[in-house]
Design an enzyme around this catalytic site. Sequence first.
Site, PDB file in Angstrom:
ATOM      1  N   CYS A  51     100.246  36.835 -56.976  1.00  0.00           N
ATOM      2  CA  CYS A  51     101.673  36.857 -57.294  1.00  0.00           C
ATOM      3  C   CYS A  51     102.451  37.185 -56.016  1.00  0.00           C
ATOM      4  O   CYS A  51     102.014  37.982 -55.197  1.00  0.00           O
ATOM      5  CB  CYS A  51     101.979  37.836 -58.437  1.00  0.00           C
ATOM      6  SG  CYS A  51     101.235  39.474 -58.285  1.00  0.00           S
ATOM      7  N   SER A  84      98.019  40.857 -55.839  1.00  0.00           N
ATOM      8  CA  SER A  84      99.385  40.780 -55.314  1.00  0.00           C
ATOM      9  C   SER A  84      99.340  40.237 -53.896  1.00  0.00           C
ATOM     10  O   SER A  84      98.328  40.348 -53.217  1.00  0.00           O
ATOM     11  CB  SER A  84     100.009  42.173 -55.265  1.00  0.00           C
ATOM     12  OG  SER A  84      99.454  42.911 -54.189  1.00  0.00           O
ATOM     13  N   ASP A  85     100.436  39.641 -53.458  1.00  0.00           N
ATOM     14  CA  ASP A  85     100.545  39.353 -52.035  1.00  0.00           C
ATOM     15  C   ASP A  85     100.605  40.710 -51.322  1.00  0.00           C
ATOM     16  O   ASP A  85     100.880  41.742 -51.946  1.00  0.00           O
ATOM     17  CB  ASP A  85     101.783  38.514 -51.726  1.00  0.00           C
ATOM     18  CG  ASP A  85     101.698  37.883 -50.338  1.00  0.00           C
ATOM     19  OD1 ASP A  85     100.757  38.198 -49.589  1.00  0.00           O
ATOM     20  OD2 ASP A  85     102.591  37.091 -49.993  1.00  0.00           O
ATOM     21  N   CYS A  86     100.333  40.726 -50.012  1.00  0.00           N
ATOM     22  CA  CYS A  86     100.210  42.011 -49.334  1.00  0.00           C
ATOM     23  C   CYS A  86     101.531  42.753 -49.388  1.00  0.00           C
ATOM     24  O   CYS A  86     102.536  42.285 -48.863  1.00  0.00           O
ATOM     25  CB  CYS A  86      99.697  41.803 -47.931  1.00  0.00           C
ATOM     26  SG  CYS A  86      98.066  41.057 -48.013  1.00  0.00           S
ATOM     27  N   ASP A  87     101.476  43.904 -50.051  1.00  0.00           N
ATOM     28  CA  ASP A  87     102.621  44.797 -50.197  1.00  0.00           C
ATOM     29  C   ASP A  87     103.686  44.342 -51.188  1.00  0.00           C
ATOM     30  O   ASP A  87     104.775  44.905 -51.224  1.00  0.00           O
ATOM     31  CB  ASP A  87     103.253  45.124 -48.835  1.00  0.00           C
ATOM     32  CG  ASP A  87     102.236  45.805 -47.923  1.00  0.00           C
ATOM     33  OD1 ASP A  87     101.442  46.610 -48.450  1.00  0.00           O
ATOM     34  OD2 ASP A  87     102.224  45.523 -46.721  1.00  0.00           O
TER      35      ASP A  87
END
Length: 558
Positions: A51, A84-87
Amino acid sequence: MAMAGRPPFLAVALLLVATVMLSWGGNVEVAEAQTPFKSCVLDGNVASVMCSYNKVNGKPTCADKDLLSGVIRGDWKLNGYIVSDCDSVDVLYTQQHYTKTPEEAAAITIKSGLDLNCGNFLAEHTVAAVQAGELSEEDVDRAITNNFIMLMRLGFFDGDPRELAFGSLGPKDVCTSSNRELARETARQGIVLLKNNGALPLSAKSIKSMAVIGPNANASFTMIGNYEGTPCKYTTPLQGLGANVNTVYQPGCTNVGCSGNSLQLSTAVAAAASADVTVLVVGADQSIERESLDRTSLLLPGQQTQLVSAVANASRGPVILVVMSGGPFDISFAKASDKISAILWVGYPGEAGGAAIADILFGSHNPSGRLPVTWYPASYADTVKMTDMRMRPDTSTGYPGRTYRFYTGDTVFAFGDGLSYTKMSHSLVAAPPSYVSMQLAEDHPCRAEECASVEAAGDHCEDLAFDVKLRVQNAGEVAGAHSVLLFSSPPSAHNAPAKHLLGFEKVSLAPGEAGTVAFRVDVCRDLSVADELGGRKVALGGHTLHVGDLKHTVELRV
Ligand SMILES: *[C@@H]1O[C@H](CO)[C@@H](O)[C@H](O)[C@H]1NC(C)=O
Ligand SMILES: *[C@@H]1O[C@H](CO)[C@@H](O)[C@H](O)[C@H]1NC(C)=O
């Protein structure tokens, strides 16, 4: 779509299974935007969905339970994990202020269906979220279970990795001659010939000197693009061409930004004036286009257009323009110019790009690549807001729409364009039926009243398919591969696209040889469009199938 650095585990997962990343369009077009992702999950059986950072309709995608649990894990039955995408989780708390506390951000994303966080946000805040009663251990167990199933599928618990198939791979397995040849072949297959007035292929024997000009003429790192690995060895365009003929190299500009330097320009012009043939290699690199750096113009960067014009003007021999870039350019001037004999788009062709360019220019390989995107005129970027995600044109405001499916304005080059050194002809072997009937249930409303379309799911879709078989003949003198692109133009109900690609097949043919390509068209899956509410509908009436100039209409009836 955003991309960011990934931890080693994901890198392994990426090698073994396709990963698909989600970023969604707006409003009514959400369901249509889901189509490619849905296909990755259902048809491609991906093991991971990511996401993105952004919100859609006010909701961060990693906190959207309807999307993650409802659609992806529920409707599509994802067999794998959602990451998740990073962060992204950190961003929805610290930047989007979607939650009041970090614990709430951890809780809402895991409860929405997130299994793994790229970054350390969940590692830092999940325990506190459970202790505060915002998240149950059952929710955490679900996420961990999805991740561990994936680890098991990847063989993490199968024993000593050195004794397993992938455990003993090392550098010696990377730079083998067959892998390097694969890099070269991949580059060759990706090169698209956009214009050729007959100058190509070149004959090395008749060339005493070749001017190789332009800011990408001796590109190395540029060729491997963004999110790159470490190549075995580069072959730059200059080196690839230089292996065949004598070359004179002039960059023409200091870099691709090409801010203009009259001395560099005049030496480039002089080189072209005394060479038998000129190859210009222009385009972009990561100083022009990459993550977090969007282009603001569709024209060639800086003074590159002036460089190309001046060099083309002064050239003694034919001029070949090679565009090395990720995105498209408005090079209408070059398309229209009599002084420019041929144009190629090579993408970012990888470590062996220069060798592949030479293979195409000297004709040891016949090009067969096709453009994967529409090349819009420069005015498109000036008149269309990049934040306007609507696909369909809007005649009331003059909005021209997006992509080959909906955009109806002028193009510099069109989606699917790509020339060959040979001539391929198509004919229908087995014509599809001229009509197809759908058997609707007794109580279906479209039995009683006239309908423009019918839902693209249900019993009436069962086994509703037909074949399209084409004979492709190489009518020219040289061998080559040919990509057959099958398009369909649906009836106009639901503001349907002008056309869409149903499938493509590539065939390799010797001179004079003929081959057959076949497509199975599933009526509900392939001929359907998104309706005003985002549902899939298949329109009744004439669907026109086309391959090049060949057209055939199938009438869909109830
Ligand atoms: C071309 O690029 C290669 C690789 O970066 C470099 O070794 C070579 O010196 C360059 N050639 C010229 C003529 O600048
Ligand atoms: C091309 O050459 C013509 C005359 O030969 C000249 O008038 C024109 O300015 C040149 N164009 C460029 C871009 O150098």
